[in-house]
Motif scaffolding. Structure first.
Motif, PDB file in Angstrom:
ATOM      1  N   CYS A 178      50.981 -77.161   7.320  1.00 47.50           N
ATOM      2  CA  CYS A 178      52.045 -76.875   8.287  1.00 47.50           C
ATOM      3  C   CYS A 178      52.290 -78.037   9.238  1.00 47.50           C
ATOM      4  O   CYS A 178      53.405 -78.238   9.716  1.00 47.50           O
ATOM      5  CB  CYS A 178      51.696 -75.634   9.109  1.00 47.50           C
ATOM      6  SG  CYS A 178      51.528 -74.138   8.120  1.00 47.50           S
ATOM      7  N   TYR A 215      51.897 -68.075  16.582  1.00 48.81           N
ATOM      8  CA  TYR A 215      52.956 -68.983  17.037  1.00 48.81           C
ATOM      9  C   TYR A 215      52.711 -69.460  18.473  1.00 48.81           C
ATOM     10  O   TYR A 215      52.914 -70.635  18.774  1.00 48.81           O
ATOM     11  CB  TYR A 215      54.331 -68.310  16.931  1.00 48.81           C
ATOM     12  CG  TYR A 215      54.610 -67.745  15.552  1.00 48.81           C
ATOM     13  CD1 TYR A 215      54.227 -68.421  14.387  1.00 48.81           C
ATOM     14  CD2 TYR A 215      55.227 -66.517  15.399  1.00 48.81           C
ATOM     15  CE1 TYR A 215      54.470 -67.894  13.125  1.00 48.81           C
ATOM     16  CE2 TYR A 215      55.482 -65.980  14.140  1.00 48.81           C
ATOM     17  CZ  TYR A 215      55.100 -66.671  13.011  1.00 48.81           C
ATOM     18  OH  TYR A 215      55.342 -66.145  11.773  1.00 48.81           O
ATOM     19  N   GLU A 216      52.278 -68.552  19.335  1.00 44.15           N
ATOM     20  CA  GLU A 216      51.992 -68.934  20.724  1.00 44.15           C
ATOM     21  C   GLU A 216      50.835 -69.931  20.793  1.00 44.15           C
ATOM     22  O   GLU A 216      50.881 -70.900  21.552  1.00 44.15           O
ATOM     23  CB  GLU A 216      51.659 -67.681  21.556  1.00 44.15           C
ATOM     24  CG  GLU A 216      52.852 -66.787  21.804  1.00 44.15           C
ATOM     25  CD  GLU A 216      52.468 -65.384  22.275  1.00 44.15           C
ATOM     26  OE1 GLU A 216      51.285 -65.150  22.634  1.00 44.15           O
ATOM     27  OE2 GLU A 216      53.355 -64.513  22.271  1.00 44.15           O
ATOM     28  N   ARG A 238      57.361 -79.643  16.556  1.00 44.37           N
ATOM     29  CA  ARG A 238      56.947 -78.284  16.927  1.00 44.37           C
ATOM     30  C   ARG A 238      57.818 -77.257  16.205  1.00 44.37           C
ATOM     31  O   ARG A 238      57.314 -76.268  15.675  1.00 44.37           O
ATOM     32  CB  ARG A 238      57.034 -78.087  18.442  1.00 44.37           C
ATOM     33  CG  ARG A 238      56.483 -76.741  18.917  1.00 44.37           C
ATOM     34  CD  ARG A 238      56.917 -76.406  20.325  1.00 44.37           C
ATOM     35  NE  ARG A 238      58.358 -76.228  20.438  1.00 44.37           N
ATOM     36  CZ  ARG A 238      59.027 -75.149  19.989  1.00 44.37           C
ATOM     37  NH1 ARG A 238      58.389 -74.156  19.409  1.00 44.37           N
ATOM     38  NH2 ARG A 238      60.339 -75.067  20.121  1.00 44.37           N
ATOM     39  N   LYS A 239      59.127 -77.496  16.153  1.00 46.49           N
ATOM     40  CA  LYS A 239      60.048 -76.579  15.465  1.00 46.49           C
ATOM     41  C   LYS A 239      59.748 -76.533  13.961  1.00 46.49           C
ATOM     42  O   LYS A 239      59.759 -75.459  13.357  1.00 46.49           O
ATOM     43  CB  LYS A 239      61.498 -77.024  15.663  1.00 46.49           C
ATOM     44  CG  LYS A 239      62.013 -76.918  17.082  1.00 46.49           C
ATOM     45  CD  LYS A 239      63.425 -77.489  17.128  1.00 46.49           C
ATOM     46  CE  LYS A 239      63.908 -77.758  18.522  1.00 46.49           C
ATOM     47  NZ  LYS A 239      65.225 -78.444  18.516  1.00 46.49           N
ATOM     48  N   LEU A 298      54.821 -72.373   9.593  1.00 45.27           N
ATOM     49  CA  LEU A 298      53.918 -71.248   9.842  1.00 45.27           C
ATOM     50  C   LEU A 298      54.566 -69.929   9.410  1.00 45.27           C
ATOM     51  O   LEU A 298      53.905 -69.055   8.828  1.00 45.27           O
ATOM     52  CB  LEU A 298      53.528 -71.179  11.315  1.00 45.27           C
ATOM     53  CG  LEU A 298      52.478 -72.173  11.782  1.00 45.27           C
ATOM     54  CD1 LEU A 298      52.385 -72.183  13.313  1.00 45.27           C
ATOM     55  CD2 LEU A 298      51.108 -71.869  11.159  1.00 45.27           C
ATOM     56  N   GLU A 299      55.850 -69.769   9.710  1.00 42.12           N
ATOM     57  CA  GLU A 299      56.557 -68.551   9.321  1.00 42.12           C
ATOM     58  C   GLU A 299      56.595 -68.407   7.807  1.00 42.12           C
ATOM     59  O   GLU A 299      56.455 -67.304   7.271  1.00 42.12           O
ATOM     60  CB  GLU A 299      57.969 -68.545   9.908  1.00 42.12           C
ATOM     61  CG  GLU A 299      57.964 -68.331  11.410  1.00 42.12           C
ATOM     62  CD  GLU A 299      59.326 -68.534  12.068  1.00 42.12           C
ATOM     63  OE1 GLU A 299      60.292 -68.959  11.377  1.00 42.12           O
ATOM     64  OE2 GLU A 299      59.437 -68.258  13.276  1.00 42.12           O
ATOM     65  N   TRP A 309      49.731 -77.542  20.422  1.00 48.34           N
ATOM     66  CA  TRP A 309      50.625 -78.696  20.246  1.00 48.34           C
ATOM     67  C   TRP A 309      50.920 -79.358  21.591  1.00 48.34           C
ATOM     68  O   TRP A 309      50.880 -80.579  21.714  1.00 48.34           O
ATOM     69  CB  TRP A 309      51.914 -78.256  19.550  1.00 48.34           C
ATOM     70  CG  TRP A 309      52.838 -79.395  19.280  1.00 48.34           C
ATOM     71  CD1 TRP A 309      54.020 -79.650  19.893  1.00 48.34           C
ATOM     72  CD2 TRP A 309      52.661 -80.455  18.328  1.00 48.34           C
ATOM     73  NE1 TRP A 309      54.587 -80.794  19.388  1.00 48.34           N
ATOM     74  CE2 TRP A 309      53.768 -81.308  18.425  1.00 48.34           C
ATOM     75  CE3 TRP A 309      51.653 -80.767  17.415  1.00 48.34           C
ATOM     76  CZ2 TRP A 309      53.905 -82.454  17.642  1.00 48.34           C
ATOM     77  CZ3 TRP A 309      51.792 -81.906  16.634  1.00 48.34           C
ATOM     78  CH2 TRP A 309      52.907 -82.725  16.750  1.00 48.34           C
ATOM     79  N   THR A 336      56.903 -77.206  12.497  1.00 48.36           N
ATOM     80  CA  THR A 336      55.625 -76.522  12.316  1.00 48.36           C
ATOM     81  C   THR A 336      55.808 -75.014  12.402  1.00 48.36           C
ATOM     82  O   THR A 336      55.229 -74.261  11.610  1.00 48.36           O
ATOM     83  CB  THR A 336      54.596 -77.022  13.357  1.00 48.36           C
ATOM     84  OG1 THR A 336      54.435 -78.436  13.188  1.00 48.36           O
ATOM     85  CG2 THR A 336      53.251 -76.326  13.192  1.00 48.36           C
ATOM     86  N   ARG A 337      56.630 -74.566  13.330  1.00 51.10           N
ATOM     87  CA  ARG A 337      56.899 -73.122  13.474  1.00 51.10           C
ATOM     88  C   ARG A 337      57.510 -72.566  12.193  1.00 51.10           C
ATOM     89  O   ARG A 337      57.095 -71.511  11.692  1.00 51.10           O
ATOM     90  CB  ARG A 337      57.814 -72.883  14.676  1.00 51.10           C
ATOM     91  CG  ARG A 337      58.351 -71.468  14.820  1.00 51.10           C
ATOM     92  CD  ARG A 337      57.229 -70.474  15.113  1.00 51.10           C
ATOM     93  NE  ARG A 337      57.732 -69.143  15.304  1.00 51.10           N
ATOM     94  CZ  ARG A 337      57.948 -68.580  16.485  1.00 51.10           C
ATOM     95  NH1 ARG A 337      57.714 -69.232  17.596  1.00 51.10           N
ATOM     96  NH2 ARG A 337      58.395 -67.354  16.552  1.00 51.10           N
ATOM     97  N   ALA A 344      49.891 -71.941  18.375  1.00 50.32           N
ATOM     98  CA  ALA A 344      50.365 -73.201  17.788  1.00 50.32           C
ATOM     99  C   ALA A 344      51.095 -74.041  18.838  1.00 50.32           C
ATOM    100  O   ALA A 344      50.850 -75.247  18.962  1.00 50.32           O
ATOM    101  CB  ALA A 344      51.284 -72.914  16.603  1.00 50.32           C
ATOM    102  N   ASP A 345      51.966 -73.415  19.600  1.00 47.71           N
ATOM    103  CA  ASP A 345      52.715 -74.129  20.644  1.00 47.71           C
ATOM    104  C   ASP A 345      51.787 -74.630  21.752  1.00 47.71           C
ATOM    105  O   ASP A 345      51.937 -75.746  22.233  1.00 47.71           O
ATOM    106  CB  ASP A 345      53.791 -73.219  21.254  1.00 47.71           C
ATOM    107  CG  ASP A 345      54.976 -72.999  20.329  1.00 47.71           C
ATOM    108  OD1 ASP A 345      55.093 -73.693  19.287  1.00 47.71           O
ATOM    109  OD2 ASP A 345      55.806 -72.118  20.642  1.00 47.71           O
TER     110      ASP A 345
END
Length: 169
Positions: free
Chosen positions: A24, A47-48, A158-159, A165-166, A54, A161-162, A50-51
């Motif tokens: 990811c 997700y939280e 970051r976007k 992850l999804e 990051w 990676t999100r 991960a952010d």
């Protein structure tokens, strides 16, 4: 990248989980942080986390993540990437600039100029963007200072990676 359930992700051996997170985002520090943060209660927690992880990384960690992206700098790879957009644009919006040869040439030159100026490749969350939109974003960011561009690229990463992850979950 194959999909896994949250339960499978939480139960993976450490090395497997880290390798999964690296699919990811190729920042080792980020992947280690995500692995250590398990178990996750739900997708939102993934997700939280991960952010949060990051946001706490260093510029070197960001550069490591950026280096995990394929370089889109030569015209033939750009031509292949955007081959379908010309037909799509013609069918949807006749006024939209599609992936014509001039756009591809300018995108290739812009990518090269960007990497020469900043020391890393142009990072943008390309999902849903045409070659012309990518070119516009690239040209708008080229005059920036390096520090500003590291921040812009980090936000785009970051976007990306999100989204990854999804897809993973």
């Amino acid at each position: 990248m194959s999909q896994v359930t949250l339960e499978q992700l939480n139960a993976m051996p450490e090395q497997t989980a880290q390798a999964t997170f690296l699919t990811c985002c190729s920042s080792e520090a980020w992947a280690r942080g995500m692995t250590a943060a398990r178990p996750f209660a739900n997708h939102a927690a993934v997700y939280e986390t991960a952010d949060r992880i990051w946001a706490g990384l260093t510029e070197q960690d960001y550069l490591e993540a950026f280096s995990g992206h394929p370089k889109i700098g030569d015209v033939s790879s750009l031509r292949a990437k955007y081959a379908h957009t010309k037909a799509l644009a013609a069918g949807e919006q006749s006024g939209v600039n599609s992936a014509d040869e001039e756009t591809l040439q300018r995108l290739a030159a812009g990518n090269q100029a960007y990497e020469e100026k900043f020391g890393f490749i142009f990072i943008v969350c390309a999902t849903g963007k045409t070659a012309a939109e990518m070119l516009s974003l690239l040209e708008a960011r080229l005059p920036n200072a390096r520090s500003e561009e590291v921040n812009n690229a980090a936000e785009e990463q970051r976007k990306i990676t999100r989204i990854r992850l999804e897809k993973l979950l």
